[in-house]
Design a protein around this motif. Structure first.
Motif, PDB file in Angstrom:
ATOM      1  N   UNK A 166       0.847  -1.188   0.000  1.00  0.00           N
ATOM      2  CA  UNK A 166       0.000   0.000   0.000  1.00  0.00           C
ATOM      3  C   UNK A 166       0.886   1.243   0.000  1.00  0.00           C
ATOM      4  N   UNK A 167       0.388   2.326  -0.586  1.00  0.00           N
ATOM      5  CA  UNK A 167       1.145   3.589  -0.658  1.00  0.00           C
ATOM      6  C   UNK A 167       2.537   3.339  -1.234  1.00  0.00           C
ATOM      7  N   UNK A 168       2.542   2.676  -2.388  1.00  0.00           N
ATOM      8  CA  UNK A 168       3.804   2.210  -2.971  1.00  0.00           C
ATOM      9  C   UNK A 168       4.418   3.236  -3.909  1.00  0.00           C
ATOM     10  N   UNK A 169       5.702   3.024  -4.189  1.00  0.00           N
ATOM     11  CA  UNK A 169       6.413   3.756  -5.231  1.00  0.00           C
ATOM     12  C   UNK A 169       7.180   2.756  -6.087  1.00  0.00           C
ATOM     13  N   UNK A 213      11.293  -0.907  -5.805  1.00  0.00           N
ATOM     14  CA  UNK A 213       9.872  -0.996  -5.449  1.00  0.00           C
ATOM     15  C   UNK A 213       9.759  -1.014  -3.930  1.00  0.00           C
ATOM     16  N   UNK A 214       8.832  -0.269  -3.382  1.00  0.00           N
ATOM     17  CA  UNK A 214       8.619  -0.291  -1.941  1.00  0.00           C
ATOM     18  C   UNK A 214       7.610   0.771  -1.540  1.00  0.00           C
ATOM     19  N   UNK A 215       7.493   1.017  -0.250  1.00  0.00           N
ATOM     20  CA  UNK A 215       6.611   2.077   0.224  1.00  0.00           C
ATOM     21  C   UNK A 215       7.166   3.441  -0.176  1.00  0.00           C
ATOM     22  N   UNK A 216       6.278   4.353  -0.506  1.00  0.00           N
ATOM     23  CA  UNK A 216       6.719   5.679  -0.921  1.00  0.00           C
ATOM     24  C   UNK A 216       7.559   6.352   0.166  1.00  0.00           C
ATOM     25  N   UNK A 217       7.213   6.125   1.423  1.00  0.00           N
ATOM     26  CA  UNK A 217       7.962   6.739   2.528  1.00  0.00           C
ATOM     27  C   UNK A 217       9.390   6.236   2.605  1.00  0.00           C
ATOM     28  N   UNK A 218       9.668   5.090   1.958  1.00  0.00           N
ATOM     29  CA  UNK A 218      11.007   4.500   2.008  1.00  0.00           C
ATOM     30  C   UNK A 218      11.791   4.700   0.713  1.00  0.00           C
ATOM     31  N   UNK A 219      11.223   5.446  -0.223  1.00  0.00           N
ATOM     32  CA  UNK A 219      11.918   5.688  -1.487  1.00  0.00           C
ATOM     33  C   UNK A 219      13.200   6.475  -1.230  1.00  0.00           C
ATOM     34  N   UNK A 220      14.356   5.962  -1.623  1.00  0.00           N
ATOM     35  CA  UNK A 220      15.620   6.671  -1.389  1.00  0.00           C
ATOM     36  C   UNK A 220      15.599   8.066  -2.005  1.00  0.00           C
ATOM     37  N   UNK A 221      16.085   9.035  -1.258  1.00  0.00           N
ATOM     38  CA  UNK A 221      16.050  10.428  -1.702  1.00  0.00           C
ATOM     39  C   UNK A 221      16.768  10.607  -3.038  1.00  0.00           C
ATOM     40  N   UNK A 222      17.859   9.879  -3.221  1.00  0.00           N
ATOM     41  CA  UNK A 222      18.603  10.007  -4.471  1.00  0.00           C
ATOM     42  C   UNK A 222      17.779   9.629  -5.686  1.00  0.00           C
ATOM     43  N   UNK A 223      16.946   8.594  -5.530  1.00  0.00           N
ATOM     44  CA  UNK A 223      16.087   8.196  -6.640  1.00  0.00           C
ATOM     45  C   UNK A 223      14.983   9.224  -6.859  1.00  0.00           C
ATOM     46  N   UNK A 224      14.352   9.629  -5.765  1.00  0.00           N
ATOM     47  CA  UNK A 224      13.261  10.606  -5.882  1.00  0.00           C
ATOM     48  C   UNK A 224      13.732  11.879  -6.569  1.00  0.00           C
ATOM     49  N   UNK A 225      14.922  12.343  -6.196  1.00  0.00           N
ATOM     50  CA  UNK A 225      15.422  13.598  -6.743  1.00  0.00           C
ATOM     51  C   UNK A 225      15.852  13.468  -8.207  1.00  0.00           C
ATOM     52  N   UNK A 226      16.205  12.248  -8.624  1.00  0.00           N
ATOM     53  CA  UNK A 226      16.731  12.079  -9.983  1.00  0.00           C
ATOM     54  C   UNK A 226      15.650  11.773 -11.010  1.00  0.00           C
ATOM     55  N   UNK A 227      14.426  11.560 -10.561  1.00  0.00           N
ATOM     56  CA  UNK A 227      13.364  11.196 -11.501  1.00  0.00           C
ATOM     57  C   UNK A 227      13.090  12.317 -12.488  1.00  0.00           C
ATOM     58  N   UNK A 258      -1.997   7.963  -6.918  1.00  0.00           N
ATOM     59  CA  UNK A 258      -3.016   7.864  -5.873  1.00  0.00           C
ATOM     60  C   UNK A 258      -4.369   7.527  -6.488  1.00  0.00           C
ATOM     61  N   UNK A 259      -5.130   6.688  -5.770  1.00  0.00           N
ATOM     62  CA  UNK A 259      -6.440   6.297  -6.268  1.00  0.00           C
ATOM     63  C   UNK A 259      -6.395   5.246  -7.359  1.00  0.00           C
ATOM     64  N   UNK A 260      -5.239   4.581  -7.488  1.00  0.00           N
ATOM     65  CA  UNK A 260      -5.074   3.525  -8.482  1.00  0.00           C
ATOM     66  C   UNK A 260      -4.641   2.221  -7.815  1.00  0.00           C
ATOM     67  N   UNK A 261      -4.840   1.133  -8.522  1.00  0.00           N
ATOM     68  CA  UNK A 261      -4.171  -0.132  -8.216  1.00  0.00           C
ATOM     69  C   UNK A 261      -3.261  -0.450  -9.402  1.00  0.00           C
ATOM     70  N   UNK A 262      -1.978  -0.631  -9.127  1.00  0.00           N
ATOM     71  CA  UNK A 262      -1.019  -1.025 -10.158  1.00  0.00           C
ATOM     72  C   UNK A 262      -0.650  -2.495  -9.988  1.00  0.00           C
ATOM     73  N   UNK A 263      -0.489  -3.166 -11.101  1.00  0.00           N
ATOM     74  CA  UNK A 263      -0.071  -4.566 -11.090  1.00  0.00           C
ATOM     75  C   UNK A 263       0.783  -4.812 -12.330  1.00  0.00           C
ATOM     76  N   UNK A 264       1.457  -5.965 -12.392  1.00  0.00           N
ATOM     77  CA  UNK A 264       2.251  -6.237 -13.592  1.00  0.00           C
ATOM     78  C   UNK A 264       1.358  -6.277 -14.822  1.00  0.00           C
ATOM     79  N   UNK A 265       1.895  -5.847 -15.947  1.00  0.00           N
ATOM     80  CA  UNK A 265       1.165  -6.003 -17.196  1.00  0.00           C
ATOM     81  C   UNK A 265       0.857  -7.469 -17.433  1.00  0.00           C
ATOM     82  N   UNK A 266      -0.349  -7.753 -17.885  1.00  0.00           N
ATOM     83  CA  UNK A 266      -0.748  -9.139 -18.089  1.00  0.00           C
ATOM     84  C   UNK A 266      -0.160  -9.694 -19.385  1.00  0.00           C
TER      85      UNK A 266
END
Length: 470
Positions: A9-12, A23-37, A44-52
């Motif tokens: 839940x609340x994933x990134x 892949x993990x919780x958004x609160x645990x996303x490493x700052x270096x990755x977040x800043x480099x995106x 929010x308001x979605x469910x994501x899953x692997x492409x079928x």
């Protein structure tokens, strides 16, 4: 669909190029990755899953839906063979575009496609250029029919090919298109249509040809209905297990569609040899073929994926709808635990990837896997009202009301953006330059795909194909 990561839940999800890096919780996303995106998609308001991963289709059939509505398989085929004999390369291209567009919008990011009829100027190339035009991960199957009615088959002699010509073109397709790299967008398979339309010699020859090329797999129909049992026994004097051994299709590089009529010993053979099954519940019920014994297959260790089958033996190319029907049919005998929702979603993802020999890179949202994922918008969607207890299960259980995906990412580029299918060419019609498609979609330069153009083309070719039938 990754056992170690589970459901988050609340994933990134962090994607670099065409690979999932973190892949993990958004609160645990490493700052270096977040800043480099370079780009952030708000999920929010979605469910994501692997492409079928769809493991059985006949995309050339998309222009002839809702025909032969009350026929079983053989009668249905005999009705449609003369219509399919009118196909051209352009009509197959348009039909494949229709199929792929429908699959992408309903959550598929990878599909096989079994083209076994080659009238007029039709080539496998026509399906491949359609897949490339939409940035779709593709596993085309070069099929073929060589035994027409004059040789004991069920297809008209006018739509069969010489076996030498089939094998020659199979080799050409491998040489021209097969890419066995880890994150390949196209891998070839070979697939003589069925034991009812080819000789044993062609089955053996195609198996030996495939095994000369790493990553080339084998696919066909098997044990689809009672007529198949009677036909196989009358022609060969034995059942399906002995048949696949005889033609050298009893290895782990094979997967078969349908398999409604496999008995216990045949299922054991599939499990022992690592042979896969593509379960196609809608077409099996549409053609009154039966219900495949999926629970028994899974319990015996057989890998099962899902397939939408032919676009006109199903009439709907939606793999989540197949998953829902698969669950319901297995429970129809009285046991509500016969097949679980998550078990069937796993068939639609991991099971499909395994059938195609891609379980190491497809079917999971996990580091090192291909960046193929889909997002359904649940917030503000009437279909998901009251589903907060289990929004993942809701994806399957509320079909078809859930509608199309809101996001689809294939090979790291967005192909569906906020519910809109994207195209790379300036006018929104399909581009045939695969490299251009990938580059422009990844750079976010795509434009909405021109659905009006596609529907007009589909109407045109549908009319031309069925003119003789009218």
């Amino acid at each position: 669909m990754n056992e170690e990561l589970g459901e988050i839940k609340d994933a990134a999800i962090f994607i670099r190029g065409n690979v999932i890096e973190w892949v993990g919780k958004t609160s645990e996303l490493p700052a270096g990755l977040a800043d480099s995106a370079e780009r952030v998609i708000e999920g929010r308001g979605h469910v994501f899953m692997p492409g079928m991963v769809n493991t059985h289709a006949h995309m050339f059939q998309a222009l002839n839906r809702c025909m032969a509505q009350d026929q079983t398989l053989h009668g249905w085929l005999k009705t449609l063979y003369p219509i399919w004999a009118n196909h051209t390369g352009d009509s197959v291209y348009v039909s494949t575009l229709v199929s792929i567009a429908e699959l992408i919008l309903s959550g598929c990011t990878t599909s096989s496609d079994h083209l076994y009829i080659y009238p007029n100027d039709v080539k496998l190339d026509d399906t491949i250029r359609a897949a490339r035009a939409l940035g779709f991960r593709f596993h085309p199957v070069r099929g073929g029919m060589s035994a027409g009615v004059s040789k004991g088959g069920i297809a008209p002699d006018s739509v069969v090919e010489a076996e030498a010509a089939i094998l020659e073109d199979m080799e050409r397709c491998i040489r021209d298109f097969h890419d066995n790299s880890k994150l390949s967008m196209l891998r070839m398979s070979l697939g003589p249509a069925s034991q009812k339309t080819v000789t044993n010699d062609l089955m053996v020859s195609s198996a030996r040809l495939a095994r000369k090329h790493e990553g080339v797999r084998l696919h066909t129909h098997l044990a689809e209905n009672q007529e198949d049992i009677e036909y196989t026994h009358r022609l060969y004097g034995y059942r399906f297990g002995d048949y696949i051994k005889k033609v050298e299709w009893d290895q782990s590089d094979c997967w078969f569609a349908h398999c409604c009529m496999l008995n216990e010993s045949e299922r054991a053979l599939f499990a022992e040899r690592g042979i896969g099954v593509a379960h196609c519940p809608s077409s099996n019920t549409r053609l009154a073929s039966g219900i495949a014994p999926i629970r028994q297959m899974l319990d015996q260790g057989v890998n099962v994926g899902l397939g939408v089958d032919g676009a006109c033996s199903n009439d709907c190319q939606n793999l989540l709808a197949e998953a829902r029907l698969a669950v319901l049919l297995q429970r129809a005998g009285g046991n509500p635990k016969q097949l679980g929702v998550r078990e069937c979603l796993r068939m639609a993802t991991v099971g499909g990837a395994t059938n195609l020999g891609r379980a190491d890179v497809l079917g999971q949202i996990a580091p090192g896997f291909a960046a193929d994922l889909i997002g359904y918008k649940t917030a503000g969607n009437l279909a998901f009202a009251g589903t907060g207890a289990d929004p993942l299960a809701a994806l399957l259980l509320v079909q078809p009301s859930a509608g199309y995906v809101n996001w689809s990412i294939i090979d790291g580029h967005v192909v569906v953006r906020e519910g809109v299918l994207m195209a790379a060419s300036p006018d929104g019609a399909p581009s045939r330059d695969a490299d251009q498609v990938a580059a422009e979609l990844r750079a976010g330069e795509g434009v909405p795909f021109d659905m009006e153009w596609l529907l007009a083309q589909a109407d045109k070719y549908c009319y031309e194909l069925t003119a003789t039938a009218r």
